[in-house]
Design a protein around this motif. Structure first.
Motif, PDB file in Angstrom:
ATOM      1  N   ARG A   1      -3.044   8.108   8.861  1.00 36.85           N
ATOM      2  CA  ARG A   1      -1.862   8.261   8.016  1.00 36.85           C
ATOM      3  C   ARG A   1      -0.747   7.437   8.657  1.00 36.85           C
ATOM      4  N   LEU A   2      -0.314   6.430   7.913  1.00 35.96           N
ATOM      5  CA  LEU A   2       0.634   5.462   8.462  1.00 35.96           C
ATOM      6  C   LEU A   2       2.033   5.646   7.870  1.00 35.96           C
ATOM      7  N   ILE A   3       3.039   5.585   8.730  1.00 33.14           N
ATOM      8  CA  ILE A   3       4.418   5.528   8.235  1.00 33.14           C
ATOM      9  C   ILE A   3       5.039   4.232   8.758  1.00 33.14           C
TER      10      ILE A   3
ATOM     11  N   ILE B   1       0.779  -1.533   1.711  1.00 34.70           N
ATOM     12  CA  ILE B   1       0.216  -0.190   1.908  1.00 34.70           C
ATOM     13  C   ILE B   1      -0.960   0.020   0.949  1.00 34.70           C
ATOM     14  N   GLN B   2      -0.768  -0.422  -0.311  1.00 30.06           N
ATOM     15  CA  GLN B   2      -1.853  -0.301  -1.287  1.00 30.06           C
ATOM     16  C   GLN B   2      -3.102  -1.043  -0.805  1.00 30.06           C
TER      17      GLN B   2
ATOM     18  N   THR C   1      -4.549   6.377   4.954  1.00 28.44           N
ATOM     19  CA  THR C   1      -4.730   7.425   3.949  1.00 28.44           C
ATOM     20  C   THR C   1      -3.830   7.174   2.728  1.00 28.44           C
ATOM     21  N   HIS C   2      -4.142   7.896   1.638  1.00 31.72           N
ATOM     22  CA  HIS C   2      -3.378   7.752   0.390  1.00 31.72           C
ATOM     23  C   HIS C   2      -1.929   8.187   0.518  1.00 31.72           C
ATOM     24  N   ASP C   3      -1.680   9.105   1.475  1.00 34.21           N
ATOM     25  CA  ASP C   3      -0.304   9.595   1.585  1.00 34.21           C
ATOM     26  C   ASP C   3       0.517   8.819   2.631  1.00 34.21           C
ATOM     27  N   SER C   4       0.067   7.635   2.983  1.00 31.59           N
ATOM     28  CA  SER C   4       0.870   6.781   3.869  1.00 31.59           C
ATOM     29  C   SER C   4       2.087   6.287   3.098  1.00 31.59           C
ATOM     30  N   TYR C   5       3.179   6.049   3.807  1.00 26.21           N
ATOM     31  CA  TYR C   5       4.375   5.590   3.091  1.00 26.21           C
ATOM     32  C   TYR C   5       5.331   4.804   3.975  1.00 26.21           C
ATOM     33  N   ALA C   6       6.323   4.215   3.335  1.00 21.69           N
ATOM     34  CA  ALA C   6       7.379   3.489   4.056  1.00 21.69           C
ATOM     35  C   ALA C   6       8.611   4.374   4.127  1.00 21.69           C
ATOM     36  N   LEU C   7       9.216   4.454   5.318  1.00 22.88           N
ATOM     37  CA  LEU C   7      10.416   5.260   5.503  1.00 22.88           C
ATOM     38  C   LEU C   7      11.595   4.323   5.747  1.00 22.88           C
ATOM     39  N   TYR C   8      12.488   4.255   4.763  1.00 27.78           N
ATOM     40  CA  TYR C   8      13.662   3.388   4.889  1.00 27.78           C
ATOM     41  C   TYR C   8      14.809   4.192   5.496  1.00 27.78           C
ATOM     42  N   VAL C   9      15.380   3.693   6.587  1.00 31.29           N
ATOM     43  CA  VAL C   9      16.504   4.385   7.225  1.00 31.29           C
ATOM     44  C   VAL C   9      17.770   3.602   6.921  1.00 31.29           C
TER      45      VAL C   9
ATOM     46  N   SER D   1       5.910   7.051  -4.767  1.00 37.19           N
ATOM     47  CA  SER D   1       5.817   8.088  -3.739  1.00 37.19           C
ATOM     48  C   SER D   1       5.646   7.455  -2.360  1.00 37.19           C
ATOM     49  N   ARG D   2       5.431   6.156  -2.369  1.00 39.44           N
ATOM     50  CA  ARG D   2       5.253   5.482  -1.072  1.00 39.44           C
ATOM     51  C   ARG D   2       6.575   4.960  -0.526  1.00 39.44           C
ATOM     52  N   VAL D   3       7.670   5.287  -1.202  1.00 39.27           N
ATOM     53  CA  VAL D   3       8.990   4.928  -0.699  1.00 39.27           C
ATOM     54  C   VAL D   3       9.762   6.213  -0.400  1.00 39.27           C
TER      55      VAL D   3
END
Ligand code: UDP
Ligand code: MG
Length: 315
Positions: free
Chosen positions: A3-5, A28-29, A38-46, A66-68
């Motif tokens: 699971r990647l962020i 990510i796709q 994993t499918h629930d990996s996402y990008a976290l913008y700070v 949902s990936r943002v």
């Protein structure tokens, strides 16, 4: 599967954001399709206290994908602290996190290689730039001076590495324990001491907007990098003191000889004037170095939260 962020600090990046979100989303796709994450990996913008449309855009993109995800700091805390906020947020929620600049000057395609190095057992993977051709002469020179000083003062650094890296869940949780009010992750991460590896990547020129690293921010980062990792400058003052003592003893000896064996001595001149100039210069340098450390103690002792997470796109 991992699971990647992906953590992206953003300061007034409204111009870059659309393209960045599109690219990172696509990446990510692609990694999901290759069954690497994993499918629930996402990008976290700070959002680091931007004054432009950055947060509005993050909010909008987070509604359509949902990936943002995003968090917003209440004021501009600086790149390293924005990174710290993102890392604390990701800690415990992922198997790996990658930090990358929001302008995507660093080639995001290298993330796939980061992941493969992690599968080979690395807990930390450093992205290392192949050359510095996209930097202006000034930035290039400043970086060289910085690396020279840092190396000789005992700060462990990976040359050519600038906060584009992968941390495993374990490395991330350890990095989060370095709760410094003025962190310098290029120096902190090597201190973690887990197994690490290196991936080379190319740096592109910035596509949109201008650099958000002003000259003063750059100098501050370099100063932090040196003063928060080493007490050797303090020891140098001691060495300088010994040298001065030695020189002034020699001078005393010389003045004595002139006084005893010649008639040309101007009484008191050498012994007063020379030390006045010499010592006041040295005292000023010494005081400024001591002041730098006292300033750091002052900042740490206050124990203020170095940033405040203002809003999130989720609960
Ligand atoms: N950044 C930040 N806060 C700041 C300055 C910069 O979060 O106070 C972010 C910026 O949005 C970018 C990254 O740090 O994602 C690197 O900044 P930039 O690309 O402007 O630096 P450069 O590539 O010119 O060194
Ligand atoms: Mg940049």
């Amino acid at each position: 599967m991992t699971r990647l962020i992906i953590i992206l600090p953003c300061f007034n990046e409204a111009e870059s954001l659309e393209k960045t979100v599109e690219t990172v989303d696509g990446l990510i796709q692609e990694l999901i399709d290759k069954k690497l994450v994993t499918h629930d990996s996402y990008a976290l913008y700070v959002d680091d206290g931007s004054t432009d449309e950055t947060w509005a855009l993050i909010l909008r993109f987070s509604q359509s994908s949902s990936r943002v995800q995003g968090i917003r700091l209440s004021s501009n805390a600086g790149h390293q602290l924005a990174l710290a906020a993102g890392m604390q947020e990701a800690n415990g929620k992922c198997d790996a996190c990658v930090s990358i600049d929001a302008d995507l000057q660093q080639d995001p395609k290298a993330i796939e290689q980061f992941l493969s190095r992690m599968r080979d057992g690395a807990e930390v993977v450093y992205g290392v730039r192949q050359d510095r051709s996209t930097d202006g002469f000034f930035k290039y020179s400043l970086a060289n001076v910085f690396y020279f000083l840092a190396r000789h003062i005992g700060v462990k650094l990976v040359r050519g590495h600038a906060d584009y890296r992968l941390l495993s869940a374990k490395a991330l949780s350890i990095a989060c324990r370095f709760a410094e009010s003025d962190p310098f992750y290029r120096g902190i991460i090597p201190l973690i001491g887990l197994r690490s590896d290196i991936v080379e990547f190319e740096v592109k020129p910035r596509e949109f907007g201008v650099s958000k690293y002003s000259f003063s921010k750059m100098v501050r980062l370099a100063l932090t990098g040196i003063t928060s990792f080493s007490i050797i400058p303090l020891r140098l003052i001691g060495a300088l003191g010994v040298l001065v003592l030695f020189v002034s003893l020699l001078l005393t000896f010389y003045v004595l000889l002139v006084r005893l064996f010649t008639d040309s001595a101007v009484p008191g001149w050498a012994s007063i004037v020379v030390p006045i100039y010499m010592l006041s210069g040295i005292q000023m340098i010494s005081l400024s170095v001591i002041g730098e450390y006292v300033g750091r103690i002052f900042l740490e002792v206050k124990g203020r939260p170095p940033f405040v997470v203002w809003e999130k796109t989720y609960d």
